[in-house]
Design a protein around this motif. Structure first.
Motif, mmCIF file in Angstrom:
data_model
loop_
_atom_site.group_PDB
_atom_site.id
_atom_site.type_symbol
_atom_site.label_atom_id
_atom_site.label_comp_id
_atom_site.label_asym_id
_atom_site.label_seq_id
_atom_site.Cartn_x
_atom_site.Cartn_y
_atom_site.Cartn_z
ATOM 1 N N GLY A 180 0.794 -1.232 0.000
ATOM 2 C CA GLY A 180 0.000 0.000 0.000
ATOM 3 C C GLY A 180 0.811 1.258 0.000
ATOM 4 O O GLY A 180 0.271 2.351 0.144
ATOM 5 N N GLU A 201 0.371 4.477 4.531
ATOM 6 C CA GLU A 201 -0.823 5.278 4.775
ATOM 7 C C GLU A 201 -2.033 4.444 4.385
ATOM 8 O O GLU A 201 -2.140 3.995 3.260
ATOM 9 N N ASN A 243 -5.841 3.950 3.496
ATOM 10 C CA ASN A 243 -6.933 4.809 3.084
ATOM 11 C C ASN A 243 -8.220 4.047 2.853
ATOM 12 O O ASN A 243 -9.129 4.536 2.203
ATOM 13 N N ARG A 282 -9.290 1.591 1.124
ATOM 14 C CA ARG A 282 -9.821 1.059 -0.142
ATOM 15 C C ARG A 282 -9.268 -0.324 -0.421
ATOM 16 O O ARG A 282 -8.126 -0.587 -0.173
ATOM 17 N N TYR A 294 -9.263 2.695 -7.353
ATOM 18 C CA TYR A 294 -8.015 2.389 -6.643
ATOM 19 C C TYR A 294 -7.545 0.972 -6.992
ATOM 20 O O TYR A 294 -6.359 0.741 -7.253
ATOM 21 N N ARG A 301 -0.057 7.151 -5.096
ATOM 22 C CA ARG A 301 -1.142 6.207 -4.797
ATOM 23 C C ARG A 301 -1.497 6.224 -3.313
ATOM 24 O O ARG A 301 -2.667 6.115 -2.945
ATOM 25 N N ARG A 309 -1.511 8.659 -1.518
ATOM 26 C CA ARG A 309 -2.285 9.874 -1.252
ATOM 27 C C ARG A 309 -3.596 9.894 -2.046
ATOM 28 O O ARG A 309 -4.122 10.961 -2.360
ATOM 29 N N TRP A 310 -4.098 8.728 -2.404
ATOM 30 C CA TRP A 310 -5.279 8.598 -3.270
ATOM 31 C C TRP A 310 -6.432 9.511 -2.862
ATOM 32 O O TRP A 310 -6.980 10.260 -3.684
ATOM 33 N N ASP A 311 -6.799 9.447 -1.570
ATOM 34 C CA ASP A 311 -7.960 10.227 -1.123
ATOM 35 C C ASP A 311 -7.731 11.727 -1.271
ATOM 36 O O ASP A 311 -8.643 12.479 -1.619
ATOM 37 N N GLN A 324 -8.207 12.532 -4.901
ATOM 38 C CA GLN A 324 -9.623 12.528 -5.279
ATOM 39 C C GLN A 324 -10.305 13.814 -4.793
ATOM 40 O O GLN A 324 -11.127 14.394 -5.507
#
Lengths: 297, 297
Positions: free
Chosen positions: A284, A293, A295, A297, B185, B213, B215-217, B220
């Motif tokens: 991840g 981190e 998140n 998902r 994701y 990735r 920091r995806w949220d 978004q």
């Protein structure tokens, strides 16, 4: 095709039949479906070229070749010779993302304030790209000569200047493919008539096309001298018989593919630890502070 | 498609399923061959777009529209979102001669010395061309925000600056089509893994992709704010579900076609006397002295 279509000094355009189809497989020469066959072949070769483009791009990105490879197709032809159509079909079968297509019209006021190669240098493809020139610096020894746009001493000096320029490009990693699309006087007449007949083609017509046509022999002589004096081993000239559009596209696609084959391209090796990156992906990833981190998902 | 895919403030990306296929004909929704069907449709729409491109180009050449029409597709997506693939398929079905494709990577030292729109302005399509931006000025409110590349006050001011800039483009004849390719994701994870598995794809991978990735949220959220604040009637934002590549290409091709339909293009009338030119062509043209030049062909 590179051997078959290459011309060397002294170039005699009159000895090349614009309706001929050199290199076409015998089975297709008189085939009923040779037109659709050729179209299909262009698509297939285009897919192969797309893969070569990707390698060219990947190598440039990795910086694994110095100087970085570039390929530059230079297209020249009389009016209605099929430059636009060739680009539409051949480039259309390749990957648009790696193409750098530039068209050269009459020079602008700004361009005229510089030497004739200034605008050409600015239009060169970046590393990793395939460039296509729709007309080129050769106009400066063609229309500039036939139309007396510059003094004779000026255009006469340009053959050597072009050779120096192209040698410089070659040393900088550019592989030149210079193609004259060779059409007949009769075929040009038919295509001009089509532009005058179909209202959707009026925009392609210019009354000055008739003046250029009236100077046909002078243009052919100017082409012959340009091809003779500027066809070098490093930057050869090819003449593609172009009365038959399907042959023209097929031949140019093959010239490009054979040119790519001489470059011996490949994919660059990873510049990171693949196993480590797979592990990072699986876990991840890590935040800026080094901790994963989450998140959700 | 323009109605179906358009998003307006407040944009909630979580409510849009990246695997959905809005607008797909019911007959194809669960069809076994929907993938090849969609590919074929992209080719067909591409041919239509090619004709529209020609009219756009012809009108610009004739100068019959002021300001001249231009179309600009702006593509944004997370890593692996399919920007390159969309351009390859959609632009690949159009006419390469009328395309102006530009990719934006991290700004160069020179670009950083200018405001963030400087490099964008230099990359705009000329009159008569269809531009495609692979990433864009939106990176300056996405990675610049999430990665804290500039102070918060700087990126916060950019939404208004972007809206002013795009209003100016619209007034200058540019029709903007802004598309976010929306992947999940999980799908990004699969595509990154593919890049780490296939040695021919290693060059597309960058270790920093994992940090982004993670920091995806945040990304978004940054996308949602950009789409909310910069989606205007003149320059709307569209979100294309992009986990299914065939749907993504099909949807973008249709968005472009519907956009062209709003332009009401046509071929410009001849700016010369057609009958007179046909007569000139028939009689072999005139030399510089006004007399026909016979050249025996």
């Amino acid at each position: 095709m590179r051997k078959l279509l290459r011309v060397t000094a002294p170039v005699d355009l009159g000895a090349i039949d614009p309706r001929s189809t050199p290199g076409l497989p015998t089975a297709e020469r008189d085939g009923q479906h040779r037109k659709s066959w050729a179209r299909g072949q262009v698509e297939l070769v285009g897919d192969e070229l797309g893969q070569q483009q990707e390698m060219l791009f990947a190598m440039a990105k990795a910086g694994s070749e110095r100087p970085a490879h570039r390929v530059l197709l230079v297209l020249q032809a009389m009016d209605c010779g099929g430059k636009d159509g060739t680009i539409k079909r051949v480039a259309g079968a390749m990957n648009p993302l790696g193409l750098h297509i530039r068209s050269f019209g009459p020079p602008s006021a700004e361009e005229l304030r510089h030497d004739f190669l200034w605008r050409i240098r600015r239009a060169l493809p970046p590393a990793g790209y395939v460039g296509m020139f729709n007309r080129s610096h050769y106009e400066d020894v063609l229309i500039a000569r036939v139309g007396s746009l510059v003094p004779e001493a000026t255009w006469r000096a340009r053959y050597d200047e072009i050779n120096s320029f192209e040698r410089e490009l070659t040393e900088d990693g550019v592989t030149l493919v210079k193609v004259m699309l060779h059409i007949s006087y009769a075929e040009q007449g038919e295509r001009l008539l089509e532009r005058l007949t179909d209202p959707r083609k009026h925009w392609k017509y210019n009354p000055s096309d008739i003046e250029a046509r009236a100077r046909w022999d002078d243009y052919q002589a100017a082409y012959a001298e340009a091809l003779s004096r500027c066809g070098t081993d490093a930057a050869p000239w090819f003449v593609v018989p172009a009365d038959r559009k399907w042959y023209r596209d097929w031949a140019v696609a093959h010239l490009l593919r054979e040119t790519f084959d001489t470059l011996d391209l490949g994919y660059p090796p990873a510049d990171f630890d693949v196993a480590h990156e797979r592990e990072r992906l699986r876990s991840g990833g890590a935040g800026a502070d080094g901790t994963p981190e989450m998140n959700g998902r």
